[in-house]
Write an enzyme that holds these catalytic residues in place. Structure first.
Site, PDB file in Angstrom:
ATOM      1  N   ARG A  75      61.905  88.465  31.472  1.00  0.00           N
ATOM      2  CA  ARG A  75      61.219  89.304  30.233  1.00  0.00           C
ATOM      3  C   ARG A  75      59.639  89.254  30.584  1.00  0.00           C
ATOM      4  O   ARG A  75      59.073  90.360  30.570  1.00  0.00           O
ATOM      5  CB  ARG A  75      61.249  88.203  28.942  1.00  0.00           C
ATOM      6  CG  ARG A  75      60.844  88.875  27.912  1.00  0.00           C
ATOM      7  CD  ARG A  75      61.170  87.761  26.483  1.00  0.00           C
ATOM      8  NE  ARG A  75      60.277  87.831  25.340  1.00  0.00           N
ATOM      9  CZ  ARG A  75      60.418  88.904  24.337  1.00  0.00           C
ATOM     10  NH1 ARG A  75      61.336  89.956  24.363  1.00  0.00           N
ATOM     11  NH2 ARG A  75      59.636  88.968  23.251  1.00  0.00           N
ATOM     12  N   ARG A 129      65.016  88.831  24.795  1.00  0.00           N
ATOM     13  CA  ARG A 129      65.241  87.412  24.923  1.00  0.00           C
ATOM     14  C   ARG A 129      66.730  87.243  25.134  1.00  0.00           C
ATOM     15  O   ARG A 129      67.853  88.150  24.526  1.00  0.00           O
ATOM     16  CB  ARG A 129      64.900  86.912  23.557  1.00  0.00           C
ATOM     17  CG  ARG A 129      63.479  87.078  23.149  1.00  0.00           C
ATOM     18  CD  ARG A 129      62.871  86.395  21.889  1.00  0.00           C
ATOM     19  NE  ARG A 129      61.600  86.740  21.581  1.00  0.00           N
ATOM     20  CZ  ARG A 129      61.109  87.584  20.849  1.00  0.00           C
ATOM     21  NH1 ARG A 129      62.086  88.482  20.242  1.00  0.00           N
ATOM     22  NH2 ARG A 129      59.935  87.653  20.331  1.00  0.00           N
ATOM     23  N   LYS A 151      63.658  86.813  16.886  1.00  0.00           N
ATOM     24  CA  LYS A 151      62.992  85.555  16.939  1.00  0.00           C
ATOM     25  C   LYS A 151      62.091  85.442  15.318  1.00  0.00           C
ATOM     26  O   LYS A 151      62.038  84.242  14.560  1.00  0.00           O
ATOM     27  CB  LYS A 151      61.984  85.385  17.766  1.00  0.00           C
ATOM     28  CG  LYS A 151      61.072  84.090  17.826  1.00  0.00           C
ATOM     29  CD  LYS A 151      60.622  83.896  18.968  1.00  0.00           C
ATOM     30  CE  LYS A 151      59.598  82.512  19.123  1.00  0.00           C
ATOM     31  NZ  LYS A 151      58.656  82.383  20.368  1.00  0.00           N
ATOM     32  N   HIS A 208      64.317  83.718  31.271  1.00  0.00           N
ATOM     33  CA  HIS A 208      63.250  84.174  30.414  1.00  0.00           C
ATOM     34  C   HIS A 208      62.202  84.848  31.379  1.00  0.00           C
ATOM     35  O   HIS A 208      61.337  85.336  30.826  1.00  0.00           O
ATOM     36  CB  HIS A 208      62.645  82.909  29.727  1.00  0.00           C
ATOM     37  CG  HIS A 208      61.761  83.481  28.383  1.00  0.00           C
ATOM     38  ND1 HIS A 208      62.191  84.243  27.464  1.00  0.00           N
ATOM     39  CD2 HIS A 208      60.424  83.373  28.243  1.00  0.00           C
ATOM     40  CE1 HIS A 208      61.179  84.339  26.586  1.00  0.00           C
ATOM     41  NE2 HIS A 208      59.934  84.035  27.227  1.00  0.00           N
ATOM     42  N   HIS A 249      57.154  91.248  19.597  1.00  0.00           N
ATOM     43  CA  HIS A 249      56.330  90.150  19.204  1.00  0.00           C
ATOM     44  C   HIS A 249      55.896  90.642  17.617  1.00  0.00           C
ATOM     45  O   HIS A 249      55.585  91.643  17.302  1.00  0.00           O
ATOM     46  CB  HIS A 249      55.019  90.244  20.133  1.00  0.00           C
ATOM     47  CG  HIS A 249      55.405  89.664  21.392  1.00  0.00           C
ATOM     48  ND1 HIS A 249      55.005  90.094  22.618  1.00  0.00           N
ATOM     49  CD2 HIS A 249      56.371  88.688  21.634  1.00  0.00           C
ATOM     50  CE1 HIS A 249      55.391  89.426  23.645  1.00  0.00           C
ATOM     51  NE2 HIS A 249      56.282  88.359  23.191  1.00  0.00           N
ATOM     52  N   TYR A 256      52.408  86.972  28.327  1.00  0.00           N
ATOM     53  CA  TYR A 256      53.391  87.578  28.990  1.00  0.00           C
ATOM     54  C   TYR A 256      52.863  88.259  30.220  1.00  0.00           C
ATOM     55  O   TYR A 256      53.655  88.465  31.192  1.00  0.00           O
ATOM     56  CB  TYR A 256      54.516  88.531  28.162  1.00  0.00           C
ATOM     57  CG  TYR A 256      55.423  87.709  27.677  1.00  0.00           C
ATOM     58  CD1 TYR A 256      56.678  87.721  28.021  1.00  0.00           C
ATOM     59  CD2 TYR A 256      55.113  87.100  26.404  1.00  0.00           C
ATOM     60  CE1 TYR A 256      57.781  86.970  27.325  1.00  0.00           C
ATOM     61  CE2 TYR A 256      56.006  86.613  25.545  1.00  0.00           C
ATOM     62  CZ  TYR A 256      57.430  86.425  25.893  1.00  0.00           C
ATOM     63  OH  TYR A 256      58.332  85.883  25.264  1.00  0.00           O
TER      64      TYR A 256
END
Length: 304
Positions: free
Chosen positions: A240, A141, A164, A237, A271, A280
């Site tokens: 990614r 990220r 995150k 993003h 994740h 994704y």
């Protein structure tokens, strides 16, 4: 009274490792509104009245669900707290923006444009080439990359600490990515600065996201990629997303290998759940061709 309940709830959430910043601001707004009306406990009608003051359906629903989680925690200790229904303001409509999957040529063009940034001979071109190159090679990220410190570069790879979901992870690097990073570090160490951030400006200061995004938009202009994503600009993003898709394209085409790959990819991307990784993945000609081959093999009795 409600203020005391809120302080207890916020302390509890933060002790579990959550930053809880936006939620805390929203809950303070609700508590202020409720206490002005004399509420000593959470009342569903008051929650709905406060949530309805938000300007959009999405914000109204977010207000409701934020207070509802607070109410559930308080109700467990004291049933006088009411818990509003999750669908009291209707059901959410999930809107997912389709990701843009960059081609190898487009990524090369972006990196060449970054290398041409001015001032020539400064750390700026090298820094942006390295930053966007690492995002492409690791699927980090952008917030994680900008939070990296010099000490996070180890012999085994990059240690990502500002994640995150508050979980640190180690990112092993491909030899080519490691070589590019080492070259940048030579330039980085020649800069006189006390800032320990890995990626810094010409002035030796850590980079804010808005600055990086502005430069990225300039690169889109210079590579004719503006509006390439169904009339919208590709995002940082999306690098990614591209990493996730391209890595799956290179996976061996059998169920066991793909299952192992998805679990490893989920861990590498940081994740919390493997199901988050599925978001994704995006259909590409290569993946669709592989699926077609597997379907044909299954149809004729081969091993899929």
């Amino acid at each position: 009274m409600l203020s005391q309940y809120l302080a207890k709830y916020v302390d509890q959430q933060q002790s579990l490792g959550f930053k809880f910043r936006v939620q805390q601001i929203l809950l303070r707004g609700y508590v202020s509104f409720a206490e002005k009306h004399g509420d000593r406990h959470i009342r569903s009608a008051r929650v709905l009245a406060w949530a309805a003051r938000a300007p959009s359906p999405e914000q109204r629903r977010n207000r409701l669900l934020t207070v509802r989680r607070f109410a559930l925690a308080m109700h467990a200790d004291n049933p006088r707290h009411q818990v509003p229904a999750a669908d009291a303001l209707g059901h959410a409509v999930v809107k997912r923006r389709p990701p843009y999957i960059y081609s190898a040529d487009e990524i090369a063009r972006l990196l060449r444009a970054a290398a041409a940034l001015r001032p020539v001979g400064s750390i700026r071109p090298t820094m942006y080439v390295t930053l966007f190159g690492l995002l492409t090679a690791t699927g980090m990220r952008i917030a994680e990359a900008l939070a990296l410190r010099i000490d996070d570069v180890t012999a085994d790879g990059l240690v990502v600490r500002q994640t995150k979901f508050q979980k640190s992870r180690l990112l092993p690097l491909h030899a080519t990515a490691r070589l590019a990073l080492d070259r940048y570090l030579v330039t980085r160490r020649s800069l006189t600065t006390t800032d320990r951030a890995l990626f810094v400006s010409v002035a030796g200061q850590s980079l804010p996201y808005n600055t990086v995004r502005r430069i990225f938009l300039q690169l889109l202009d210079s590579t004719n990629l503006r509006g390439a994503c169904a009339g919208r600009d590709p995002r940082i993003h999306d690098l990614r997303h591209t990493f996730a898709v391209r890595s799956l394209e290179q996976c061996r085409h059998d169920r066991a290998a793909i299952a192992r790959h998805i679990v490893a990819l989920s861990t590498y991307l940081g994740h919390a759940h493997v199901t988050d990784t599925y978001w994704y993945l995006q259909a590409t000609p290569t993946l669709m061709g592989q699926i077609a081959e597997a379907g044909e093999a299954l149809l004729i009795g081969g091993a899929a």
